[in-house]
Design a protein around this motif. Structure first.
Motif, PDB file in Angstrom:
ATOM      1  N   ARG B  20       7.412  39.722  37.616  1.00 26.05           N
ATOM      2  CA  ARG B  20       7.316  39.545  39.065  1.00 26.05           C
ATOM      3  C   ARG B  20       5.964  40.069  39.574  1.00 26.05           C
ATOM      4  O   ARG B  20       5.322  39.443  40.426  1.00 26.05           O
ATOM      5  CB  ARG B  20       8.478  40.298  39.746  1.00 26.05           C
ATOM      6  N   LEU B  21       5.559  41.215  39.018  1.00 30.68           N
ATOM      7  CA  LEU B  21       4.294  41.826  39.429  1.00 30.68           C
ATOM      8  C   LEU B  21       3.118  40.911  39.076  1.00 30.68           C
ATOM      9  O   LEU B  21       2.181  40.740  39.862  1.00 30.68           O
ATOM     10  CB  LEU B  21       4.157  43.182  38.717  1.00 30.68           C
ATOM     11  N   ASN B  22       3.219  40.308  37.886  1.00 28.77           N
ATOM     12  CA  ASN B  22       2.184  39.372  37.446  1.00 28.77           C
ATOM     13  C   ASN B  22       2.087  38.175  38.377  1.00 28.77           C
ATOM     14  O   ASN B  22       0.987  37.752  38.747  1.00 28.77           O
ATOM     15  CB  ASN B  22       2.504  38.854  36.043  1.00 28.77           C
ATOM     16  N   GLU B  23       3.254  37.646  38.729  1.00 32.60           N
ATOM     17  CA  GLU B  23       3.277  36.486  39.634  1.00 32.60           C
ATOM     18  C   GLU B  23       2.595  36.840  40.945  1.00 32.60           C
ATOM     19  O   GLU B  23       1.717  36.119  41.420  1.00 32.60           O
ATOM     20  CB  GLU B  23       4.724  36.089  39.942  1.00 32.60           C
ATOM     21  N   LEU B  24       3.035  37.976  41.510  1.00 28.10           N
ATOM     22  CA  LEU B  24       2.472  38.396  42.802  1.00 28.10           C
ATOM     23  C   LEU B  24       0.969  38.624  42.692  1.00 28.10           C
ATOM     24  O   LEU B  24       0.205  38.242  43.581  1.00 28.10           O
ATOM     25  CB  LEU B  24       3.159  39.687  43.278  1.00 28.10           C
ATOM     26  N   ASP B  25       0.572  39.239  41.588  1.00 30.31           N
ATOM     27  CA  ASP B  25      -0.846  39.519  41.350  1.00 30.31           C
ATOM     28  C   ASP B  25      -1.647  38.216  41.388  1.00 30.31           C
ATOM     29  O   ASP B  25      -2.625  38.097  42.140  1.00 30.31           O
ATOM     30  CB  ASP B  25      -0.981  40.223  39.989  1.00 30.31           C
TER      31      ASP B  25
END
Lengths: 256, 92
Positions: B20-25
């Protein structure tokens, strides 16, 4: 950590790593870095003090203008009482101008108030961050002296190096922000110091302005007239009819 | 995994959050590329939220290298854009 491929964090992490590679031995530089950051914290504190000083100067200017508004209002009333509408108008025009200035000053003081609060908040956060850093520094120093678990030490050194870089970044940003606010506060002061109202509305220290002078002339003129009239009455020159039953008391009551 | 919010502190997050963090990043970077300030603010705030909500702050005594480093929370889009084209927050 496998799977971390976010562009943003990758770029930042790469830059931090580069920064750390440059430091020869993190453990050696930790103490120096901590002292350095403590020194830099003083700059932020000084920045706050400067913003507070600017605010105080503007507040003094505010008070002066408030006095000026009251004075101009009084002058306008005095001029009107003397049937000098032209003079009253001049005084009221200046009063309007002073009120306009006052309004913009109020806004500037409010803005500095906000800046001051933000800087104080920043300084407190920095202080607690430095406190964290100090704790980490002590931990790694203890590990070094224990001279065991070499692998763990190098991992910890990376951790503390990263923290060191982050403290530096936090400090840099706080200093930039402080410098920025200090410059803006200084600019506000300069603007006010050079403001037109200084020339137009200077509240002389005990001195008189032109409205004062004209009002004074009017007053002394009518005072002279009154004195003349009283003297004539007292002399009771035969031709003029006496101006009161008892000259002395009636002349005292005569309006100036 | 360990996530650092620059200029603040580090957090320990469950590994499941990585995706999820990667996507948001990546979406945040896309917003920066597109010059969409509103979207940038929203996505970056969401990232910070996720870390603070799911993460447990590391103790001061814990010395860990971060797996993920996020920019300072007050990073403007102009600064973020600069970060990906020039020297950015942390000089090269």
């Amino acid at each position: 950590m496998a799977g971390m491929s976010g562009r943003m964090s990758t770029v930042i992490k790469a830059k931090i790593s580069k920064l750390l590679d440059r430091a020869e031995d993190p453990s050696e530089t930790i103490e120096y870095s901590y002292q350095k950051q403590m020194e830099l914290l003083q700059n932020v504190k000084k920045g706050i003090a400067d913003v507070v000083t600017s605010k105080k100067r503007l507040q003094m200017q505010q008070q002066k203008l408030e006095q000026q508004v009251v004075k101009l209002d009084t002058q306008a009333r005095q001029a009107l009482a003397q049937s000098r509408e032209d003079l009253a108008r001049t005084a009221l025009e200046r009063k309007q101008f002073a009120q306009g200035e006052l309004q913009s000053l109020d806004q500037q003081v409010a803005e500095l108030e906000t800046q001051q609060a933000q800087l104080i908040d920043k300084e407190q956060k920095l202080r607690s961050k430095l406190e964290q850093f100090r704790t980490k520094k002590e931990v790694i120093k203890a590990q070094y002296s224990a001279a065991e678990a070499q692998v763990k030490i190098s991992e910890a050194a990376t951790g503390v190096g990263e923290e060191m870089a982050d403290v530096g970044l936090a400090m840099q940003r706080a200093m930039d922000k402080t410098e920025n606010m200090r410059a803006r506060a200084g600019a506000m002061e300069e603007l006010e110091a050079a403001g037109a109202f200084d020339d137009n509305l200077q509240l002389g220290s005990g001195g008189q302005d032109d409205i004062d002078r004209q009002l004074h002339e009017l007053t002394s003129q009518s005072g002279v007239d009154d004195d003349l009239a009283r003297m004539k009455a007292e002399l009771g020159s035969g031709s003029a009819p006496p101006q009161g039953e008892l000259g002395q008391s009636s002349s005292e009551e005569r309006p100036a | 995994m360990i996530v650092r919010i620059s200029t603040e502190r580090q957090y320990r997050l469950p590994d499941e959050d990585a995706q999820r963090l990667n996507e948001l990043d990546n979406q945040t970077v896309e917003a920066v590329d597109a010059g969409d300030e509103e979207r940038y603010e929203q996505l970056f705030a969401e990232m910070l939220d996720l870390v603070r909500r799911d993460g447990r702050p590391l103790e001061d005594e814990e010395l860990e290298e971060s797996d993920v480093i996020l920019p300072p929370p007050d990073t403007s889009m102009a600064e973020a854009a600069h970060e990906f084209t020039g020297d950015g927050l942390i000089p090269d």
